[in-house]
Design a protein around this motif. Sequence first.
Motif, PDB file in Angstrom:
ATOM      1  N   ASP A   1      30.390  47.547  52.561  1.00 48.03           N
ATOM      2  CA  ASP A   1      30.506  47.543  53.719  1.00 48.03           C
ATOM      3  C   ASP A   1      30.849  48.628  54.576  1.00 48.03           C
ATOM      4  OD1 ASP A   1      28.037  46.034  53.925  1.00 48.03           O
ATOM      5  OD2 ASP A   1      28.912  44.055  54.969  1.00 48.03           O
ATOM      6  N   ASP A   2      32.379  48.445  54.224  1.00 54.30           N
ATOM      7  CA  ASP A   2      33.994  49.202  54.384  1.00 54.30           C
ATOM      8  C   ASP A   2      33.522  50.535  53.010  1.00 54.30           C
ATOM      9  OD1 ASP A   2      33.899  47.005  56.343  1.00 54.30           O
ATOM     10  OD2 ASP A   2      35.996  46.133  55.245  1.00 54.30           O
TER      11      ASP A   2
ATOM     12  N   PRO B   1      37.910  56.769  47.478  1.00 49.69           N
ATOM     13  CA  PRO B   1      38.920  56.315  46.844  1.00 49.69           C
ATOM     14  C   PRO B   1      39.621  54.712  47.730  1.00 49.69           C
ATOM     15  CG  PRO B   1      39.470  58.510  48.230  1.00 49.69           C
ATOM     16  CD  PRO B   1      38.423  58.529  48.258  1.00 49.69           C
ATOM     17  N   GLY B   2      38.799  54.694  48.034  1.00 53.11           N
ATOM     18  CA  GLY B   2      38.807  53.096  49.115  1.00 53.11           C
ATOM     19  C   GLY B   2      38.214  51.578  48.176  1.00 53.11           C
ATOM     20  N   LEU B   3      36.594  52.952  47.650  1.00 49.35           N
ATOM     21  CA  LEU B   3      35.974  52.286  46.844  1.00 49.35           C
ATOM     22  C   LEU B   3      36.867  52.188  45.345  1.00 49.35           C
ATOM     23  CD1 LEU B   3      33.301  50.942  46.574  1.00 49.35           C
ATOM     24  CD2 LEU B   3      32.472  53.244  45.609  1.00 49.35           C
ATOM     25  N   LEU B   4      37.472  53.190  45.075  1.00 51.60           N
ATOM     26  CA  LEU B   4      37.555  52.393  43.834  1.00 51.60           C
ATOM     27  C   LEU B   4      38.473  51.475  43.122  1.00 51.60           C
ATOM     28  CD1 LEU B   4      38.472  56.483  42.228  1.00 51.60           C
ATOM     29  CD2 LEU B   4      36.914  54.450  41.153  1.00 51.60           C
TER      30      LEU B   4
ATOM     31  N   LEU C   1      40.712  46.659  42.040  1.00 51.20           N
ATOM     32  CA  LEU C   1      40.704  44.896  42.876  1.00 51.20           C
ATOM     33  C   LEU C   1      40.106  43.863  41.779  1.00 51.20           C
ATOM     34  CD1 LEU C   1      43.222  43.029  44.259  1.00 51.20           C
ATOM     35  CD2 LEU C   1      42.091  43.812  45.864  1.00 51.20           C
ATOM     36  N   LEU C   2      38.948  44.127  42.025  1.00 49.81           N
ATOM     37  CA  LEU C   2      37.738  43.101  41.974  1.00 49.81           C
ATOM     38  C   LEU C   2      38.223  43.025  39.514  1.00 49.81           C
ATOM     39  CD1 LEU C   2      35.407  41.842  42.292  1.00 49.81           C
ATOM     40  CD2 LEU C   2      34.054  43.283  41.913  1.00 49.81           C
ATOM     41  N   ILE C   3      38.456  44.101  39.660  1.00 42.05           N
ATOM     42  CA  ILE C   3      38.370  43.752  38.365  1.00 42.05           C
ATOM     43  C   ILE C   3      39.608  43.378  37.689  1.00 42.05           C
ATOM     44  CG2 ILE C   3      39.114  45.036  35.746  1.00 42.05           C
ATOM     45  CD1 ILE C   3      36.986  47.230  36.542  1.00 42.05           C
ATOM     46  N   GLY C   4      40.400  42.871  38.604  1.00 46.99           N
ATOM     47  CA  GLY C   4      42.167  42.415  38.245  1.00 46.99           C
ATOM     48  C   GLY C   4      41.695  40.871  38.386  1.00 46.99           C
ATOM     49  N   LEU C   5      41.066  40.666  39.808  1.00 46.50           N
ATOM     50  CA  LEU C   5      40.587  39.183  40.385  1.00 46.50           C
ATOM     51  C   LEU C   5      39.835  39.023  38.874  1.00 46.50           C
ATOM     52  CD1 LEU C   5      40.412  37.344  42.441  1.00 46.50           C
ATOM     53  CD2 LEU C   5      38.777  38.410  43.047  1.00 46.50           C
ATOM     54  N   MET C   6      39.225  39.178  38.328  1.00 45.76           N
ATOM     55  CA  MET C   6      37.291  38.895  37.496  1.00 45.76           C
ATOM     56  C   MET C   6      38.610  38.621  36.104  1.00 45.76           C
ATOM     57  SD  MET C   6      34.174  41.251  37.997  1.00 45.76           S
ATOM     58  CE  MET C   6      33.721  39.866  36.774  1.00 45.76           C
ATOM     59  N   ILE C   7      40.146  39.611  35.887  1.00 43.94           N
ATOM     60  CA  ILE C   7      41.114  38.961  34.572  1.00 43.94           C
ATOM     61  C   ILE C   7      41.834  37.622  35.264  1.00 43.94           C
ATOM     62  CG2 ILE C   7      42.460  39.629  33.393  1.00 43.94           C
ATOM     63  CD1 ILE C   7      41.784  42.830  33.733  1.00 43.94           C
ATOM     64  N   LEU C   8      42.488  38.145  36.188  1.00 39.58           N
ATOM     65  CA  LEU C   8      43.135  36.535  36.591  1.00 39.58           C
ATOM     66  C   LEU C   8      41.795  35.349  36.561  1.00 39.58           C
ATOM     67  CD1 LEU C   8      44.957  35.427  38.047  1.00 39.58           C
ATOM     68  CD2 LEU C   8      44.833  35.638  39.858  1.00 39.58           C
ATOM     69  N   GLN C   9      40.675  35.321  37.249  1.00 34.25           N
ATOM     70  CA  GLN C   9      39.845  33.937  36.901  1.00 34.25           C
ATOM     71  C   GLN C   9      39.820  33.546  35.506  1.00 34.25           C
ATOM     72  OE1 GLN C   9      36.431  34.738  40.055  1.00 34.25           O
ATOM     73  NE2 GLN C   9      35.341  32.553  38.489  1.00 34.25           N
ATOM     74  N   SER C  10      38.931  34.701  34.630  1.00 37.92           N
ATOM     75  CA  SER C  10      38.966  34.683  32.946  1.00 37.92           C
ATOM     76  C   SER C  10      40.005  33.557  32.914  1.00 37.92           C
ATOM     77  CB  SER C  10      38.774  35.576  32.751  1.00 37.92           C
ATOM     78  OG  SER C  10      37.541  36.166  33.225  1.00 37.92           O
ATOM     79  N   ILE C  11      41.398  34.379  33.114  1.00 33.57           N
ATOM     80  CA  ILE C  11      42.633  32.981  32.592  1.00 33.57           C
ATOM     81  C   ILE C  11      43.000  32.047  33.096  1.00 33.57           C
ATOM     82  CG2 ILE C  11      45.367  33.813  32.061  1.00 33.57           C
ATOM     83  CD1 ILE C  11      44.495  36.492  32.549  1.00 33.57           C
ATOM     84  N   VAL C  12      42.759  31.951  33.875  1.00 32.76           N
ATOM     85  CA  VAL C  12      42.831  30.351  34.964  1.00 32.76           C
ATOM     86  C   VAL C  12      41.031  29.811  34.103  1.00 32.76           C
ATOM     87  CG1 VAL C  12      42.121  29.189  36.849  1.00 32.76           C
ATOM     88  CG2 VAL C  12      43.418  31.040  37.059  1.00 32.76           C
ATOM     89  N   GLN C  13      40.366  29.925  33.783  1.00 35.22           N
ATOM     90  CA  GLN C  13      39.900  29.503  33.610  1.00 35.22           C
ATOM     91  C   GLN C  13      39.467  29.010  32.118  1.00 35.22           C
ATOM     92  OE1 GLN C  13      35.987  29.119  34.840  1.00 35.22           O
ATOM     93  NE2 GLN C  13      36.243  27.093  33.462  1.00 35.22           N
ATOM     94  N   PHE C  14      40.007  30.052  31.425  1.00 37.55           N
ATOM     95  CA  PHE C  14      40.369  29.781  29.928  1.00 37.55           C
ATOM     96  C   PHE C  14      42.294  28.762  29.607  1.00 37.55           C
ATOM     97  CE2 PHE C  14      43.662  30.567  26.271  1.00 37.55           C
ATOM     98  CZ  PHE C  14      43.363  30.256  25.299  1.00 37.55           C
ATOM     99  N   ALA C  15      42.710  28.529  30.802  1.00 43.57           N
ATOM    100  CA  ALA C  15      43.464  27.692  30.679  1.00 43.57           C
ATOM    101  C   ALA C  15      43.356  26.673  31.059  1.00 43.57           C
ATOM    102  CB  ALA C  15      45.114  28.475  31.267  1.00 43.57           C
TER     103      ALA C  15
END
Length: 590
Positions: free
Chosen positions: A59-60, A68-71, A76-90
């Motif tokens: 939307d934005d 550039p904003g989309l990138l 940010l979304l990729i970083g979030l998914m990596i963080l979620q994967s790490i937390v899920q593993f832990a």
Amino acid sequence: MSLDKENVKSGEIIDTKVLSKLYQFVQPYKGKFYFLIFLTLALAILAPTRPLFIQIAIDDYVAMGDQPGLLRIIYLLIGLMILQSIVQFAHTYLSGWIGQVIIRDIRIKLYRHLLKMRLKFFDNTPIGRLVTRNISDIETLADVFSEGLAAIIGDLLQLVTILAVMFYIDWKLTLVSLCTLPLLIISTYVFKEKIKVAFNDVRNAVSNLNSFLQEHITGMNIVQIFNREQREYQKFEDINREHRRAHLKSVLYYSVYFPVAEIIQAIGIGLVVWYGATGVFNMELKVGVLISFIMYLQLFFRPIRMIADRYNTLQLGVVSSSRIFKLLDNEEHIPNNGTLTTEEIRGDISLKNVWFAYNDEEWVLKNINIEVKHGETIALVGATGAGKSSIINLISRFYEINKGSIEVDGQNIQNFELNTLRKHIGVVLQDVFLFSDTIFYNITLGNPDITREQVLYAADLVGARRFIERLPGGLDYNVMERGATLSVGQRQLISFVRAMVYNPQIIILDEATSSVDTETEVLIQSAIEKMMKGRTSIIIAHRLSTIIKADKIIVLHQGEVKEMGTHESLLSQGGYYANLHQMQLKSMVS
């Protein structure tokens, strides 16, 4: 055959008493447990953020052509998914780790508890049931931490977070999204009730299988001797068929429930697409919001589908816990309140007005009075069931007397610390039990204070060294389960060595020569004379020829002392002993 047919009863969703007992085992690891709760909260918050970022990206940035904003939002979304994967593993690893260390601690505590139980407890409890408690029931507890309580809490928190975000974005579209929720809740409840019964049937079937296999593999020689292989095979097939039926029933419920849940979810998504598309066409709703709601619905329905399964996992874990804690709360063990410890005893034994019953007042021993002085040898004789073995079990405190007292060196045996009392008593039983291990281990039972030289000396004393040294590996020869690779006489000789290596002051021989041949018996009789020298000895024997030299012979009949004296004096009385002697002479002649 004793099968474990206990029913697994369903109770409250959470049995707080059981969970509070279970939490005691969490205490040593409470830091990691609290961190697991933190990870659960983090996952509940992280999961709904992905659809939110995708909505913002569409939307934005996509709609505005802001590449550039989309990138930036994609990074940010990729970083979030990596963080979620790490937390899920832990979270997954930590929940599994906590579950495993706790069931390890519970299993150790349960086994240590069983080691202290009275023999009466084992007389009345099927071994298969105890095996189930130590293995299957405890294993179920691991799922309480990995797939039970923590997972349910995480799912509920995730649902609350998703609903809050959905209502914040568009409350009308949220209400449309939840139209099919009552159908899913009803189907989930029905599934929960059905699968609960199926799980109960599966656990009972597993218990029955454990009990049947344990009993029949142990008694396989009896099965084969009496040609019962086909009959026992049919019985096993029936139990196994019941086990398969219970499992297939649970598979059927899963096969029905999850497709139904998928259909309900698809209907919900269809309603969202229909209503949302209308809003997009009318310029009342952004495309990103519609796409995010489709993703939110998928995230929302998944925990609901899983909660029913996890609820049953939790409930079965609670039921298993209650079974285990019921066993741990069983105080049917020999109280070890004695404080008297001594490195040496004389070996004077006194039984004063002793009454004993295995069950209530079905008296096995009635008003028994026996005196044994240091260095004396007494023999207990009588018909099967007269109470001979009961007396020696009471002296070692394998069972507790009902009335009267038993003293060693003038001290009530209850005043002795239990290990001290049993350390000074060497027992050789008719039915010799050997573990699947080396001869050295079976003699020392893992006692590091006993050297190989001591074992060989004791083996030489009882005449067992020659056959031991002929075996491959000598003392390191593995006798296999229950000593299957040894003869009855060899097993009996090893039991003599096991008794002598501890150098006890009191020797108890319970039909110790009844299972050996005449040649071996002569060998053992010579060893027995050496063993008994300077020690108090109690001998139970059916062969009266083995007790002729006893200082005192006590004749028992139906739990009472009928006669007492030497071999010659009892023969001259012409009573119970004389009759037993005469019957044995006739059997030898015939």
